[in-house]
Design an enzyme around this catalytic site. Structure first.
Site, PDB file in Angstrom:
ATOM      1  N   LYS A  83     -10.666   2.643  14.080  1.00 44.34           N
ATOM      2  CA  LYS A  83      -9.195   3.346  14.903  1.00 44.34           C
ATOM      3  C   LYS A  83      -9.231   3.772  16.224  1.00 44.34           C
ATOM      4  O   LYS A  83      -8.557   2.611  16.326  1.00 44.34           O
ATOM      5  CB  LYS A  83      -8.484   4.291  13.911  1.00 44.34           C
ATOM      6  CG  LYS A  83      -7.921   4.364  12.600  1.00 44.34           C
ATOM      7  CD  LYS A  83      -7.107   3.407  12.289  1.00 44.34           C
ATOM      8  CE  LYS A  83      -6.678   3.142  11.392  1.00 44.34           C
ATOM      9  NZ  LYS A  83      -5.728   2.061  10.964  1.00 44.34           N
TER      10      LYS A  83
ATOM     11  N   TYR B 119     -14.148   4.445   9.859  1.00 47.22           N
ATOM     12  CA  TYR B 119     -12.822   3.626   9.742  1.00 47.22           C
ATOM     13  C   TYR B 119     -12.543   4.832  11.461  1.00 47.22           C
ATOM     14  O   TYR B 119     -11.934   3.818  12.039  1.00 47.22           O
ATOM     15  CB  TYR B 119     -12.308   4.207   8.795  1.00 47.22           C
ATOM     16  CG  TYR B 119     -11.174   5.077   8.745  1.00 47.22           C
ATOM     17  CD1 TYR B 119     -10.124   4.098   8.467  1.00 47.22           C
ATOM     18  CD2 TYR B 119     -10.363   6.645   8.322  1.00 47.22           C
ATOM     19  CE1 TYR B 119      -8.683   4.120   8.120  1.00 47.22           C
ATOM     20  CE2 TYR B 119      -8.980   6.352   8.398  1.00 47.22           C
ATOM     21  CZ  TYR B 119      -8.660   5.342   8.660  1.00 47.22           C
ATOM     22  OH  TYR B 119      -6.960   5.993   8.214  1.00 47.22           O
TER      23      TYR B 119
ATOM     24  N   ARG C  57      -2.651  -8.755  -2.007  1.00 46.44           N
ATOM     25  CA  ARG C  57      -2.664  -8.382  -3.469  1.00 46.44           C
ATOM     26  C   ARG C  57      -0.813  -8.889  -3.901  1.00 46.44           C
ATOM     27  O   ARG C  57      -0.279  -8.846  -3.531  1.00 46.44           O
ATOM     28  CB  ARG C  57      -2.551  -6.774  -4.082  1.00 46.44           C
ATOM     29  CG  ARG C  57      -2.290  -5.719  -3.243  1.00 46.44           C
ATOM     30  CD  ARG C  57      -2.745  -4.449  -3.323  1.00 46.44           C
ATOM     31  NE  ARG C  57      -2.701  -3.565  -2.510  1.00 46.44           N
ATOM     32  CZ  ARG C  57      -2.400  -2.255  -3.156  1.00 46.44           C
ATOM     33  NH1 ARG C  57      -2.400  -1.712  -4.280  1.00 46.44           N
ATOM     34  NH2 ARG C  57      -2.693  -0.901  -2.304  1.00 46.44           N
TER      35      ARG C  57
ATOM     36  N   GLY D 154       0.521  -1.024  -0.293  1.00 41.88           N
ATOM     37  CA  GLY D 154      -0.194   0.132   0.141  1.00 41.88           C
ATOM     38  C   GLY D 154       0.447   1.181  -0.136  1.00 41.88           C
ATOM     39  O   GLY D 154       1.492   1.140  -0.082  1.00 41.88           O
TER      40      GLY D 154
HETATM   41  N1  NAD Z   1      -2.416   7.050   3.801  1.00 38.08           N
HETATM   42  C1  NAD Z   1      -2.964   7.710   4.886  1.00 38.08           C
HETATM   43  O1  NAD Z   1      -2.859   9.041   5.152  1.00 38.08           O
HETATM   44  C2  NAD Z   1      -3.878   7.480   6.217  1.00 38.08           C
HETATM   45  C3  NAD Z   1      -3.417   8.041   7.037  1.00 38.08           C
HETATM   46  C4  NAD Z   1      -3.668   7.641   8.561  1.00 38.08           C
HETATM   47  C5  NAD Z   1      -3.861   6.086   8.575  1.00 38.08           C
HETATM   48  N2  NAD Z   1      -3.186   5.437   7.731  1.00 38.08           N
HETATM   49  C6  NAD Z   1      -3.257   4.215   8.036  1.00 38.08           C
HETATM   50  O2  NAD Z   1      -2.410   2.925   7.968  1.00 38.08           O
HETATM   51  C7  NAD Z   1      -2.511   2.252   7.790  1.00 38.08           C
HETATM   52  C8  NAD Z   1      -1.801   1.940   5.950  1.00 38.08           C
HETATM   53  O3  NAD Z   1      -2.238   2.648   5.514  1.00 38.08           O
HETATM   54  P1  NAD Z   1      -2.480   2.733   3.537  1.00 38.08           P
HETATM   55  O4  NAD Z   1      -2.386   4.394   3.025  1.00 38.08           O
HETATM   56  O5  NAD Z   1      -0.693   2.411   3.093  1.00 38.08           O
HETATM   57  O6  NAD Z   1      -3.111   1.802   2.863  1.00 38.08           O
HETATM   58  P2  NAD Z   1      -3.237   0.969   1.688  1.00 38.08           P
HETATM   59  O7  NAD Z   1      -4.973   0.775   1.385  1.00 38.08           O
HETATM   60  O8  NAD Z   1      -2.516   1.517   0.506  1.00 38.08           O
HETATM   61  O9  NAD Z   1      -2.431  -0.566   2.152  1.00 38.08           O
HETATM   62  C9  NAD Z   1      -3.293  -1.357   2.414  1.00 38.08           C
HETATM   63  C10 NAD Z   1      -2.658  -2.506   1.662  1.00 38.08           C
HETATM   64  O10 NAD Z   1      -3.372  -3.166   2.864  1.00 38.08           O
HETATM   65  C11 NAD Z   1      -3.615  -4.652   1.895  1.00 38.08           C
HETATM   66  N3  NAD Z   1      -4.192  -5.768   2.741  1.00 38.08           N
HETATM   67  C12 NAD Z   1      -5.411  -5.180   2.555  1.00 38.08           C
HETATM   68  N4  NAD Z   1      -6.368  -6.492   3.059  1.00 38.08           N
HETATM   69  C13 NAD Z   1      -5.520  -7.164   3.491  1.00 38.08           C
HETATM   70  C14 NAD Z   1      -5.237  -8.420   4.005  1.00 38.08           C
HETATM   71  N5  NAD Z   1      -7.163  -9.021   4.932  1.00 38.08           N
HETATM   72  N6  NAD Z   1      -4.519  -9.356   4.685  1.00 38.08           N
HETATM   73  C15 NAD Z   1      -3.574  -8.208   4.326  1.00 38.08           C
HETATM   74  N7  NAD Z   1      -3.243  -7.402   3.046  1.00 38.08           N
HETATM   75  C16 NAD Z   1      -4.352  -6.730   3.387  1.00 38.08           C
HETATM   76  C17 NAD Z   1      -4.141  -3.596   0.627  1.00 38.08           C
HETATM   77  O11 NAD Z   1      -4.003  -5.046  -0.538  1.00 38.08           O
HETATM   78  C18 NAD Z   1      -3.492  -2.811   0.746  1.00 38.08           C
HETATM   79  O12 NAD Z   1      -1.771  -2.857  -0.156  1.00 38.08           O
HETATM   80  C19 NAD Z   1      -3.921   2.087   7.262  1.00 38.08           C
HETATM   81  O13 NAD Z   1      -3.719   1.142   8.922  1.00 38.08           O
HETATM   82  C20 NAD Z   1      -4.389   2.961   7.314  1.00 38.08           C
HETATM   83  O14 NAD Z   1      -5.242   3.057   8.412  1.00 38.08           O
HETATM   84  C21 NAD Z   1      -3.331   6.070   6.495  1.00 38.08           C
END
Ligand code: NAD
Length: 317
Positions: free
Chosen positions: A148, A144, A38, A13
Protein backbone atom coordinates in the site's frame (compact mmCIF):
# COMPACT_ATOMS: atom_id res chain seq x y z
CA UNK A 1 -19.99 17.89 -20.25
CA UNK A 2 -18.92 14.34 -21.15
CA UNK A 3 -20.93 11.60 -19.48
CA UNK A 4 -18.77 9.48 -17.21
CA UNK A 5 -18.57 5.71 -17.58
CA UNK A 6 -17.19 4.02 -14.49
CA UNK A 7 -15.48 0.64 -14.20
CA UNK A 8 -15.34 -0.85 -10.69
CA UNK A 9 -12.66 -3.57 -10.42
CA UNK A 10 -13.11 -5.93 -7.46
CA UNK A 11 -16.82 -5.03 -7.32
CA UNK A 12 -17.86 -8.26 -5.54
CA UNK A 13 -15.90 -7.58 -2.35
CA UNK A 14 -16.82 -6.00 0.96
CA UNK A 15 -16.47 -2.42 -0.31
CA UNK A 16 -17.11 -3.05 -4.02
CA UNK A 17 -20.71 -4.18 -3.68
CA UNK A 18 -21.83 -1.13 -1.70
CA UNK A 19 -19.72 1.31 -3.69
CA UNK A 20 -21.07 -0.02 -7.00
CA UNK A 21 -24.67 0.28 -5.80
CA UNK A 22 -24.02 3.83 -4.54
CA UNK A 23 -22.32 4.88 -7.80
CA UNK A 24 -25.20 3.42 -9.83
CA UNK A 25 -27.64 5.61 -7.91
CA UNK A 26 -25.62 8.72 -8.81
CA UNK A 27 -24.39 8.01 -12.34
CA UNK A 28 -27.17 5.69 -13.58
CA UNK A 29 -27.06 1.88 -13.59
CA UNK A 30 -25.83 1.49 -17.17
CA UNK A 31 -22.91 3.89 -16.60
CA UNK A 32 -21.32 1.84 -13.81
CA UNK A 33 -19.80 -1.46 -14.92
CA UNK A 34 -19.08 -3.90 -12.12
CA UNK A 35 -16.21 -6.36 -12.65
CA UNK A 36 -14.44 -9.04 -10.62
CA UNK A 37 -12.51 -12.25 -10.89
CA UNK A 38 -15.23 -14.14 -9.09
CA UNK A 39 -18.87 -14.66 -9.99
CA UNK A 40 -21.22 -11.70 -9.74
CA UNK A 41 -22.20 -11.07 -6.12
CA UNK A 42 -25.96 -11.79 -5.75
CA UNK A 43 -26.38 -8.34 -4.17
CA UNK A 44 -25.37 -6.78 -7.51
CA UNK A 45 -27.50 -9.08 -9.62
CA UNK A 46 -29.89 -7.20 -11.89
CA UNK A 47 -28.65 -3.79 -10.75
CA UNK A 48 -26.47 -3.03 -13.81
CA UNK A 49 -23.80 -4.36 -16.20
CA UNK A 50 -21.29 -6.95 -15.02
CA UNK A 51 -18.13 -8.25 -16.70
CA UNK A 52 -15.78 -10.98 -15.55
CA UNK A 53 -12.28 -9.50 -15.48
CA UNK A 54 -8.79 -10.18 -14.13
CA UNK A 55 -6.94 -6.94 -13.36
CA UNK A 56 -3.67 -8.82 -13.92
CA UNK A 57 -4.57 -9.35 -17.58
CA UNK A 58 -3.62 -5.90 -18.85
CA UNK A 59 -4.59 -6.53 -22.48
CA UNK A 60 -8.09 -7.68 -21.59
CA UNK A 61 -8.50 -4.80 -19.17
CA UNK A 62 -7.36 -2.36 -21.85
CA UNK A 63 -9.82 -3.84 -24.38
CA UNK A 64 -12.70 -3.51 -21.90
CA UNK A 65 -11.80 0.11 -21.14
CA UNK A 66 -11.83 1.00 -24.84
CA UNK A 67 -14.84 -1.14 -25.76
CA UNK A 68 -17.00 0.17 -22.94
CA UNK A 69 -15.83 3.80 -23.25
CA UNK A 70 -14.66 3.86 -19.63
CA UNK A 71 -13.70 7.30 -18.26
CA UNK A 72 -13.15 6.45 -14.55
CA UNK A 73 -11.80 3.39 -12.75
CA UNK A 74 -12.29 2.41 -9.11
CA UNK A 75 -9.68 -0.27 -8.37
CA UNK A 76 -10.65 -2.35 -5.31
CA UNK A 77 -9.05 -5.71 -6.17
CA UNK A 78 -6.38 -6.53 -3.58
CA UNK A 79 -5.19 -9.14 -1.12
CA UNK A 80 -5.77 -7.84 2.42
CA UNK A 81 -3.54 -7.80 5.51
CA UNK A 82 -4.21 -11.18 7.16
CA UNK A 83 -4.45 -13.14 3.89
CA UNK A 84 -1.37 -11.31 2.59
CA UNK A 85 0.78 -12.61 5.45
CA UNK A 86 -0.11 -16.16 4.39
CA UNK A 87 0.95 -15.53 0.78
CA UNK A 88 3.30 -12.53 0.62
CA UNK A 89 4.43 -13.08 -2.98
CA UNK A 90 0.91 -13.19 -4.35
CA UNK A 91 -0.18 -10.19 -2.26
CA UNK A 92 2.72 -8.08 -3.53
CA UNK A 93 2.15 -9.17 -7.13
CA UNK A 94 -1.59 -8.47 -7.21
CA UNK A 95 -1.50 -5.29 -5.13
CA UNK A 96 1.33 -3.76 -7.19
CA UNK A 97 0.85 -5.05 -10.72
CA UNK A 98 -2.91 -4.55 -10.60
CA UNK A 99 -2.38 -0.90 -9.71
CA UNK A 100 0.35 -0.36 -12.33
CA UNK A 101 -1.87 -1.89 -15.02
CA UNK A 102 -4.68 0.51 -14.16
CA UNK A 103 -2.41 3.58 -13.90
CA UNK A 104 -0.80 2.80 -17.28
CA UNK A 105 -4.16 2.38 -19.01
CA UNK A 106 -5.45 5.56 -17.32
CA UNK A 107 -2.46 7.43 -18.72
CA UNK A 108 -2.75 5.99 -22.22
CA UNK A 109 -6.51 6.40 -22.49
CA UNK A 110 -6.53 9.77 -20.68
CA UNK A 111 -9.13 8.62 -18.17
CA UNK A 112 -10.77 11.41 -16.17
CA UNK A 113 -10.15 9.89 -12.74
CA UNK A 114 -8.88 6.82 -10.90
CA UNK A 115 -9.70 5.74 -7.34
CA UNK A 116 -7.43 3.36 -5.45
CA UNK A 117 -7.64 2.77 -1.68
CA UNK A 118 -4.66 2.59 0.63
CA UNK A 119 -4.95 1.55 4.28
CA UNK A 120 -3.90 2.38 7.84
CA UNK A 121 -1.65 -0.69 7.31
CA UNK A 122 0.95 1.66 5.79
CA UNK A 123 1.80 2.65 9.36
CA UNK A 124 4.12 0.50 11.42
CA UNK A 125 5.35 0.16 15.02
CA UNK A 126 7.51 3.30 14.71
CA UNK A 127 4.55 5.52 13.72
CA UNK A 128 2.78 7.47 16.52
CA UNK A 129 0.21 5.15 18.12
CA UNK A 130 -2.35 7.82 18.97
CA UNK A 131 -3.76 10.38 16.51
CA UNK A 132 -1.29 9.26 13.89
CA UNK A 133 -0.76 12.25 11.56
CA UNK A 134 -0.94 12.43 7.77
CA UNK A 135 2.81 12.88 7.45
CA UNK A 136 4.91 10.90 9.88
CA UNK A 137 7.34 7.99 10.17
CA UNK A 138 5.98 5.23 7.92
CA UNK A 139 7.70 1.86 8.26
CA UNK A 140 5.13 -0.90 7.55
CA UNK A 141 5.90 -4.46 8.66
CA UNK A 142 3.26 -6.44 6.71
CA UNK A 143 3.52 -7.19 2.98
CA UNK A 144 0.08 -5.60 2.63
CA UNK A 145 1.31 -2.40 4.28
CA UNK A 146 4.46 -2.34 2.15
CA UNK A 147 2.40 -2.78 -1.03
CA UNK A 148 0.00 0.00 0.00
CA UNK A 149 2.81 2.40 0.81
CA UNK A 150 4.59 1.70 -2.48
CA UNK A 151 1.23 2.07 -4.25
CA UNK A 152 0.69 5.50 -2.71
CA UNK A 153 3.93 6.71 -4.23
CA UNK A 154 3.10 5.20 -7.61
CA UNK A 155 -0.17 7.20 -7.52
CA UNK A 156 1.75 10.35 -6.61
CA UNK A 157 4.23 9.63 -9.41
CA UNK A 158 1.58 9.13 -12.11
CA UNK A 159 -0.15 12.34 -10.99
CA UNK A 160 3.02 14.45 -11.05
CA UNK A 161 4.64 12.91 -14.10
CA UNK A 162 1.66 12.12 -16.36
CA UNK A 163 -1.21 14.15 -14.90
CA UNK A 164 -3.33 11.08 -14.03
CA UNK A 165 -6.02 12.34 -11.62
CA UNK A 166 -5.71 9.49 -9.13
CA UNK A 167 -7.19 9.90 -5.63
CA UNK A 168 -6.84 7.74 -2.56
CA UNK A 169 -7.93 7.20 1.04
CA UNK A 170 -6.16 5.23 3.77
CA UNK A 171 -9.24 3.36 4.99
CA UNK A 172 -9.36 2.23 8.61
CA UNK A 173 -11.06 -1.14 9.41
CA UNK A 174 -14.44 -1.14 7.68
CA UNK A 175 -17.61 -2.54 9.22
CA UNK A 176 -20.61 -3.52 7.12
CA UNK A 177 -23.59 -5.88 7.11
CA UNK A 178 -24.09 -6.39 3.36
CA UNK A 179 -21.04 -8.13 1.89
CA UNK A 180 -18.61 -10.26 3.93
CA UNK A 181 -15.13 -8.94 4.80
CA UNK A 182 -12.21 -10.23 2.75
CA UNK A 183 -9.42 -11.35 5.13
CA UNK A 184 -8.33 -8.26 7.07
CA UNK A 185 -7.15 -7.86 10.67
CA UNK A 186 -10.22 -5.80 11.60
CA UNK A 187 -12.71 -8.46 10.37
CA UNK A 188 -13.49 -9.32 14.02
CA UNK A 189 -15.56 -6.15 14.27
CA UNK A 190 -17.92 -7.53 11.61
CA UNK A 191 -17.96 -11.17 12.80
CA UNK A 192 -18.82 -10.12 16.36
CA UNK A 193 -22.22 -8.71 15.31
CA UNK A 194 -23.15 -11.86 13.39
CA UNK A 195 -22.11 -14.11 16.28
CA UNK A 196 -23.83 -11.88 18.87
CA UNK A 197 -27.14 -12.43 17.08
CA UNK A 198 -26.65 -16.09 16.13
CA UNK A 199 -24.66 -17.68 19.00
CA UNK A 200 -24.84 -14.93 21.67
CA UNK A 201 -21.10 -15.55 22.06
CA UNK A 202 -17.94 -14.53 20.23
CA UNK A 203 -14.39 -15.79 20.57
CA UNK A 204 -12.24 -12.86 19.46
CA UNK A 205 -8.90 -13.31 17.65
CA UNK A 206 -7.56 -10.08 19.17
CA UNK A 207 -6.91 -9.20 22.84
CA UNK A 208 -9.62 -7.26 24.63
CA UNK A 209 -7.64 -3.99 24.85
CA UNK A 210 -6.53 -3.82 21.19
CA UNK A 211 -7.61 -0.38 19.98
CA UNK A 212 -7.82 0.10 16.22
CA UNK A 213 -9.18 2.84 13.93
CA UNK A 214 -12.55 1.83 12.45
CA UNK A 215 -15.31 3.20 10.24
CA UNK A 216 -18.88 2.21 9.37
CA UNK A 217 -19.35 1.43 5.69
CA UNK A 218 -21.88 4.20 4.91
CA UNK A 219 -19.26 6.75 6.04
CA UNK A 220 -16.56 5.05 3.94
CA UNK A 221 -18.73 5.02 0.81
CA UNK A 222 -19.71 8.66 1.28
CA UNK A 223 -16.07 9.64 1.86
CA UNK A 224 -14.98 7.86 -1.31
CA UNK A 225 -17.61 9.54 -3.47
CA UNK A 226 -17.04 12.96 -1.87
CA UNK A 227 -13.30 12.68 -2.51
CA UNK A 228 -13.89 11.68 -6.13
CA UNK A 229 -16.39 14.48 -6.71
CA UNK A 230 -14.28 17.21 -5.09
CA UNK A 231 -12.76 19.77 -7.49
CA UNK A 232 -9.26 18.62 -8.51
CA UNK A 233 -7.57 21.73 -7.10
CA UNK A 234 -8.75 20.82 -3.58
CA UNK A 235 -6.98 17.47 -3.71
CA UNK A 236 -3.52 18.53 -2.61
CA UNK A 237 -2.49 15.13 -1.23
CA UNK A 238 -1.75 12.74 -4.08
CA UNK A 239 -0.34 9.88 -2.03
CA UNK A 240 -3.37 8.98 0.16
CA UNK A 241 -5.52 10.69 2.80
CA UNK A 242 -5.74 9.67 6.45
CA UNK A 243 -9.42 9.15 7.24
CA UNK A 244 -10.95 8.56 10.64
CA UNK A 245 -14.28 8.06 12.39
CA UNK A 246 -13.84 6.04 15.61
CA UNK A 247 -11.39 3.93 17.58
CA UNK A 248 -12.44 1.09 19.90
CA UNK A 249 -11.26 -2.19 21.42
CA UNK A 250 -12.97 -5.63 21.33
CA UNK A 251 -13.99 -5.09 24.97
CA UNK A 252 -15.67 -1.78 24.14
CA UNK A 253 -17.60 -3.12 21.14
CA UNK A 254 -18.73 -6.08 23.30
CA UNK A 255 -19.99 -3.66 25.99
CA UNK A 256 -21.93 -1.74 23.35
CA UNK A 257 -23.48 -4.94 21.96
CA UNK A 258 -24.51 -6.02 25.49
CA UNK A 259 -26.69 -2.90 25.73
CA UNK A 260 -28.84 -4.51 23.00
CA UNK A 261 -28.21 -8.23 23.73
CA UNK A 262 -27.62 -8.52 27.52
CA UNK A 263 -26.84 -12.27 27.40
CA UNK A 264 -23.94 -11.76 24.94
CA UNK A 265 -20.54 -13.03 26.13
CA UNK A 266 -17.05 -12.69 24.67
CA UNK A 267 -13.77 -14.61 25.10
CA UNK A 268 -10.35 -13.81 23.67
CA UNK A 269 -8.02 -16.20 21.82
CA UNK A 270 -5.45 -13.99 20.06
CA UNK A 271 -3.81 -15.49 16.94
CA UNK A 272 -1.28 -14.30 14.32
CA UNK A 273 -3.44 -11.26 13.61
CA UNK A 274 -2.61 -9.82 17.06
CA UNK A 275 0.92 -8.89 15.97
CA UNK A 276 -0.44 -7.20 12.82
CA UNK A 277 -2.87 -5.19 14.96
CA UNK A 278 -0.08 -4.29 17.40
CA UNK A 279 1.94 -2.77 14.55
CA UNK A 280 -0.83 -0.31 13.61
CA UNK A 281 -1.85 2.99 15.23
CA UNK A 282 -4.79 3.00 17.63
CA UNK A 283 -6.25 6.19 16.22
CA UNK A 284 -5.75 8.45 13.21
CA UNK A 285 -5.53 12.22 12.76
CA UNK A 286 -7.45 13.05 9.59
CA UNK A 287 -7.44 16.85 9.88
CA UNK A 288 -5.88 17.21 6.40
CA UNK A 289 -8.84 15.42 4.72
CA UNK A 290 -11.23 17.52 6.81
CA UNK A 291 -9.52 20.75 5.73
CA UNK A 292 -8.82 19.98 2.08
CA UNK A 293 -12.09 18.42 0.91
CA UNK A 294 -14.41 18.80 3.89
CA UNK A 295 -14.53 15.24 5.26
CA UNK A 296 -16.86 14.72 8.26
CA UNK A 297 -17.84 11.36 9.73
CA UNK A 298 -21.37 10.58 10.94
CA UNK A 299 -21.23 7.23 12.73
CA UNK A 300 -19.74 6.54 16.17
CA UNK A 301 -19.67 3.14 17.93
CA UNK A 302 -23.12 3.50 19.54
CA UNK A 303 -24.90 4.59 16.34
CA UNK A 304 -23.13 1.97 14.24
CA UNK A 305 -23.99 -0.85 16.68
CA UNK A 306 -27.67 0.09 16.66
CA UNK A 307 -27.73 0.19 12.86
CA UNK A 308 -25.71 -3.04 12.39
CA UNK A 309 -27.91 -5.07 14.72
CA UNK A 310 -31.12 -3.72 13.25
CA UNK A 311 -30.04 -4.46 9.67
CA UNK A 312 -28.68 -7.92 10.46
CA UNK A 313 -31.93 -8.78 12.27
CA UNK A 314 -33.95 -7.60 9.25
CA UNK A 315 -31.75 -9.64 6.92
CA UNK A 316 -32.31 -12.79 8.97
CA UNK A 317 -36.11 -12.43 8.85
N1 NAD B 1 -12.24 -3.77 4.10
C1 NAD B 1 -11.40 -3.03 4.83
O1 NAD B 1 -11.53 -2.95 6.07
C2 NAD B 1 -10.30 -2.26 4.14
C3 NAD B 1 -9.48 -1.41 4.93
C4 NAD B 1 -8.45 -0.73 4.32
C5 NAD B 1 -8.28 -0.81 2.94
N2 NAD B 1 -9.08 -1.62 2.18
C6 NAD B 1 -8.82 -1.69 0.73
O2 NAD B 1 -10.02 -1.53 -0.01
C7 NAD B 1 -9.98 -2.34 -1.20
C8 NAD B 1 -11.19 -3.26 -1.24
O3 NAD B 1 -11.20 -4.02 -0.05
P1 NAD B 1 -12.35 -5.09 0.29
O4 NAD B 1 -12.40 -5.17 1.78
O5 NAD B 1 -13.58 -4.79 -0.47
O6 NAD B 1 -11.66 -6.42 -0.25
P2 NAD B 1 -12.33 -7.82 -0.62
O7 NAD B 1 -11.28 -8.86 -0.47
O8 NAD B 1 -13.62 -7.98 0.09
O9 NAD B 1 -12.65 -7.61 -2.18
C9 NAD B 1 -11.66 -7.60 -3.18
C10 NAD B 1 -12.28 -8.11 -4.46
O10 NAD B 1 -11.26 -8.14 -5.47
C11 NAD B 1 -11.45 -9.30 -6.26
N3 NAD B 1 -10.21 -9.66 -6.93
C12 NAD B 1 -9.14 -10.32 -6.40
N4 NAD B 1 -8.21 -10.51 -7.35
C13 NAD B 1 -8.67 -9.98 -8.48
C14 NAD B 1 -8.18 -9.86 -9.81
N5 NAD B 1 -6.97 -10.36 -10.13
N6 NAD B 1 -8.92 -9.24 -10.74
C15 NAD B 1 -10.15 -8.74 -10.42
N7 NAD B 1 -10.69 -8.82 -9.19
C16 NAD B 1 -9.96 -9.45 -8.23
C17 NAD B 1 -11.91 -10.35 -5.26
O11 NAD B 1 -12.57 -11.43 -5.93
C18 NAD B 1 -12.82 -9.56 -4.34
O12 NAD B 1 -14.16 -9.61 -4.74
C19 NAD B 1 -8.64 -3.07 -1.15
O13 NAD B 1 -7.69 -2.33 -1.88
C20 NAD B 1 -8.28 -3.04 0.32
O14 NAD B 1 -6.89 -3.11 0.49
C21 NAD B 1 -10.08 -2.34 2.77
Amino acid sequence: MTKDKILVIGACGQIGVELTLALRKIYGASNVIASDLREENPLLHGSGPYVSLDVMNKEMLHVQVIRQGVTQIYLLAAILSATGEKNPGLAWHLNMQGLLNVLDIAREEKLHKVYWPSSIAVFGPTSPRKNCPQKTIIEPTTVYGISKYAGEFWCNYYFNKFGVDVRSIRYPGLISYKSAPGGGTTDYAVEIYHEALEAKHYDCFLQKDTYLPMMYMPDAIRATIELMEAPADRIKTRTSYNLSAMSFSPEEIATEIKKHIPEFTITYTPDYRQSIANSWPQSIDDSVAREEWGWKHEYDLARMTEDMLENLRNKAE
